[in-house]
Motif scaffolding. Structure first.
Motif, mmCIF file in Angstrom:
data_model
loop_
_atom_site.group_PDB
_atom_site.id
_atom_site.type_symbol
_atom_site.label_atom_id
_atom_site.label_comp_id
_atom_site.label_asym_id
_atom_site.label_seq_id
_atom_site.Cartn_x
_atom_site.Cartn_y
_atom_site.Cartn_z
ATOM 1 N N TYR A 109 13.717 14.202 28.327
ATOM 2 C CA TYR A 109 13.981 13.595 27.020
ATOM 3 C C TYR A 109 12.680 13.261 26.309
ATOM 4 C CZ TYR A 109 15.053 10.075 23.551
ATOM 5 O OH TYR A 109 15.104 9.369 22.394
ATOM 6 N N VAL A 110 11.730 12.656 27.028
ATOM 7 C CA VAL A 110 10.449 12.288 26.422
ATOM 8 C C VAL A 110 9.716 13.537 25.933
ATOM 9 C CG1 VAL A 110 8.172 11.294 26.899
ATOM 10 C CG2 VAL A 110 10.219 10.161 27.732
ATOM 11 N N ILE A 111 9.762 14.609 26.710
ATOM 12 C CA ILE A 111 9.106 15.859 26.330
ATOM 13 C C ILE A 111 9.737 16.433 25.062
ATOM 14 C CG2 ILE A 111 8.767 18.266 27.033
ATOM 15 C CD1 ILE A 111 8.454 17.144 29.928
ATOM 16 N N LEU A 112 11.057 16.515 25.029
ATOM 17 C CA LEU A 112 11.735 17.074 23.862
ATOM 18 C C LEU A 112 11.560 16.193 22.625
ATOM 19 C CD1 LEU A 112 15.004 18.381 25.526
ATOM 20 C CD2 LEU A 112 13.075 19.719 24.674
ATOM 21 N N TYR A 113 11.595 14.883 22.806
ATOM 22 C CA TYR A 113 11.392 13.962 21.675
ATOM 23 C C TYR A 113 9.993 14.121 21.107
ATOM 24 C CZ TYR A 113 11.115 9.645 19.004
ATOM 25 O OH TYR A 113 10.945 8.735 18.003
ATOM 26 N N SER A 114 9.010 14.202 21.985
ATOM 27 C CA SER A 114 7.630 14.347 21.528
ATOM 28 C C SER A 114 7.412 15.681 20.822
ATOM 29 C CB SER A 114 6.667 14.225 22.705
ATOM 30 O OG SER A 114 6.749 12.942 23.272
ATOM 31 N N LEU A 115 8.018 16.730 21.346
ATOM 32 C CA LEU A 115 7.896 18.036 20.699
ATOM 33 C C LEU A 115 8.525 18.041 19.312
ATOM 34 C CD1 LEU A 115 8.553 20.507 23.642
ATOM 35 C CD2 LEU A 115 6.422 20.151 22.402
ATOM 36 N N GLY A 116 9.562 17.270 19.110
ATOM 37 C CA GLY A 116 10.185 17.173 17.793
ATOM 38 C C GLY A 116 9.438 16.254 16.854
ATOM 39 N N ARG A 117 8.778 15.259 17.402
ATOM 40 C CA ARG A 117 8.098 14.276 16.560
ATOM 41 C C ARG A 117 6.751 14.776 16.051
ATOM 42 N NH1 ARG A 117 7.815 7.859 17.100
ATOM 43 N NH2 ARG A 117 6.275 7.574 15.482
ATOM 44 N N ILE A 118 6.068 15.584 16.820
ATOM 45 C CA ILE A 118 4.738 16.058 16.413
ATOM 46 C C ILE A 118 4.786 16.779 15.064
ATOM 47 C CG2 ILE A 118 2.876 17.653 17.024
ATOM 48 C CD1 ILE A 118 3.316 16.779 19.954
ATOM 49 N N PRO A 119 5.664 17.765 14.863
ATOM 50 C CA PRO A 119 5.675 18.417 13.541
ATOM 51 C C PRO A 119 6.222 17.528 12.429
ATOM 52 C CG PRO A 119 7.170 19.543 15.050
ATOM 53 C CD PRO A 119 6.521 18.455 15.797
ATOM 54 N N SER A 120 7.156 16.647 12.758
ATOM 55 C CA SER A 120 7.726 15.817 11.702
ATOM 56 C C SER A 120 6.737 14.771 11.203
ATOM 57 C CB SER A 120 9.008 15.145 12.187
ATOM 58 O OG SER A 120 8.721 14.206 13.190
ATOM 59 N N GLU A 121 5.813 14.338 12.030
ATOM 60 C CA GLU A 121 4.826 13.355 11.591
ATOM 61 C C GLU A 121 3.826 13.958 10.619
ATOM 62 O OE1 GLU A 121 4.493 10.088 11.913
ATOM 63 O OE2 GLU A 121 6.400 10.048 12.957
ATOM 64 N N SER A 122 3.639 15.265 10.656
ATOM 65 C CA SER A 122 2.705 15.879 9.727
ATOM 66 C C SER A 122 3.254 15.889 8.299
ATOM 67 C CB SER A 122 2.372 17.301 10.171
ATOM 68 O OG SER A 122 3.525 18.107 10.100
ATOM 69 N N LEU A 123 4.548 15.675 8.138
ATOM 70 C CA LEU A 123 5.166 15.657 6.814
ATOM 71 C C LEU A 123 5.030 14.305 6.107
ATOM 72 C CD1 LEU A 123 8.436 17.572 7.697
ATOM 73 C CD2 LEU A 123 6.375 18.487 6.633
ATOM 74 N N ARG A 124 4.732 13.268 6.871
ATOM 75 C CA ARG A 124 4.608 11.940 6.283
ATOM 76 C C ARG A 124 3.283 11.795 5.557
ATOM 77 N NH1 ARG A 124 6.186 7.166 10.130
ATOM 78 N NH2 ARG A 124 5.950 6.160 8.134
ATOM 79 N N THR A 125 3.303 11.089 4.443
ATOM 80 C CA THR A 125 2.082 10.889 3.668
ATOM 81 C C THR A 125 1.518 9.484 3.811
ATOM 82 O OG1 THR A 125 3.380 10.283 1.725
ATOM 83 C CG2 THR A 125 2.761 12.599 1.972
ATOM 84 N N ASP A 126 2.291 8.563 4.377
ATOM 85 C CA ASP A 126 1.856 7.173 4.458
ATOM 86 C C ASP A 126 1.460 6.765 5.870
ATOM 87 O OD1 ASP A 126 4.373 7.352 5.521
ATOM 88 O OD2 ASP A 126 5.037 5.421 4.738
ATOM 89 N N SER A 127 1.009 7.702 6.690
ATOM 90 C CA SER A 127 0.716 7.386 8.082
ATOM 91 C C SER A 127 -0.725 6.922 8.269
ATOM 92 C CB SER A 127 0.978 8.611 8.965
ATOM 93 O OG SER A 127 0.139 9.664 8.573
ATOM 94 N N VAL A 128 -0.935 6.169 9.324
ATOM 95 C CA VAL A 128 -2.265 5.700 9.682
ATOM 96 C C VAL A 128 -3.006 6.842 10.354
ATOM 97 C CG1 VAL A 128 -3.545 4.044 11.086
ATOM 98 C CG2 VAL A 128 -1.417 3.355 9.984
ATOM 99 N N GLN A 129 -4.216 7.120 9.895
ATOM 100 C CA GLN A 129 -4.998 8.234 10.418
ATOM 101 C C GLN A 129 -5.968 7.741 11.493
ATOM 102 O OE1 GLN A 129 -4.813 11.566 9.380
ATOM 103 N NE2 GLN A 129 -3.015 10.932 8.247
ATOM 104 N N CYS A 130 -6.104 8.536 12.535
ATOM 105 C CA CYS A 130 -7.048 8.252 13.605
ATOM 106 C C CYS A 130 -7.605 9.590 14.081
ATOM 107 C CB CYS A 130 -6.333 7.514 14.725
ATOM 108 S SG CYS A 130 -7.382 7.039 16.080
ATOM 109 N N PHE A 131 -8.912 9.783 13.964
ATOM 110 C CA PHE A 131 -9.572 11.047 14.299
ATOM 111 C C PHE A 131 -9.018 12.213 13.485
ATOM 112 C CE2 PHE A 131 -9.652 8.596 18.363
ATOM 113 C CZ PHE A 131 -11.006 8.294 18.339
ATOM 114 N N GLY A 132 -8.609 11.950 12.277
ATOM 115 C CA GLY A 132 -8.105 12.993 11.393
ATOM 116 C C GLY A 132 -6.657 13.363 11.603
#
Length: 72
Positions: free
Chosen positions: A19-42
């Protein structure tokens, strides 16, 4: 996912790690769509957290499989 659940029952904790693996795989691309996220190392901080949790879960799953294979 449900077809793999029967095979994963032989390994304690493997369903949770899957579950953790599948959730993380789904979250990685969806976070790139957000514009209001906190940036760390780019990268968004949530993406970094997802990458860390993905790699930790993969390592733990490999450890569980090898441990049970050695015990059998």
């Amino acid at each position: 996912y449900f077809f793999a659940a029967a095979k994963l029952r032989a390994y304690p904790g493997a369903c949770f790690l899957a579950y953790v693996i599948l959730y993380s795989l789904g979250r990685i691309p969806s976070e790139s769509l957000r514009t209001d996220s906190v940036q760390c190392f780019g990268l968004p901080a949530a993406t970094i957290a997802s990458i860390v949790s993905l790699s930790t879960a993969l390592l733990a799953l490999i450890f569980i499989w090898r441990k049970n294979r050695a015990a059998a």
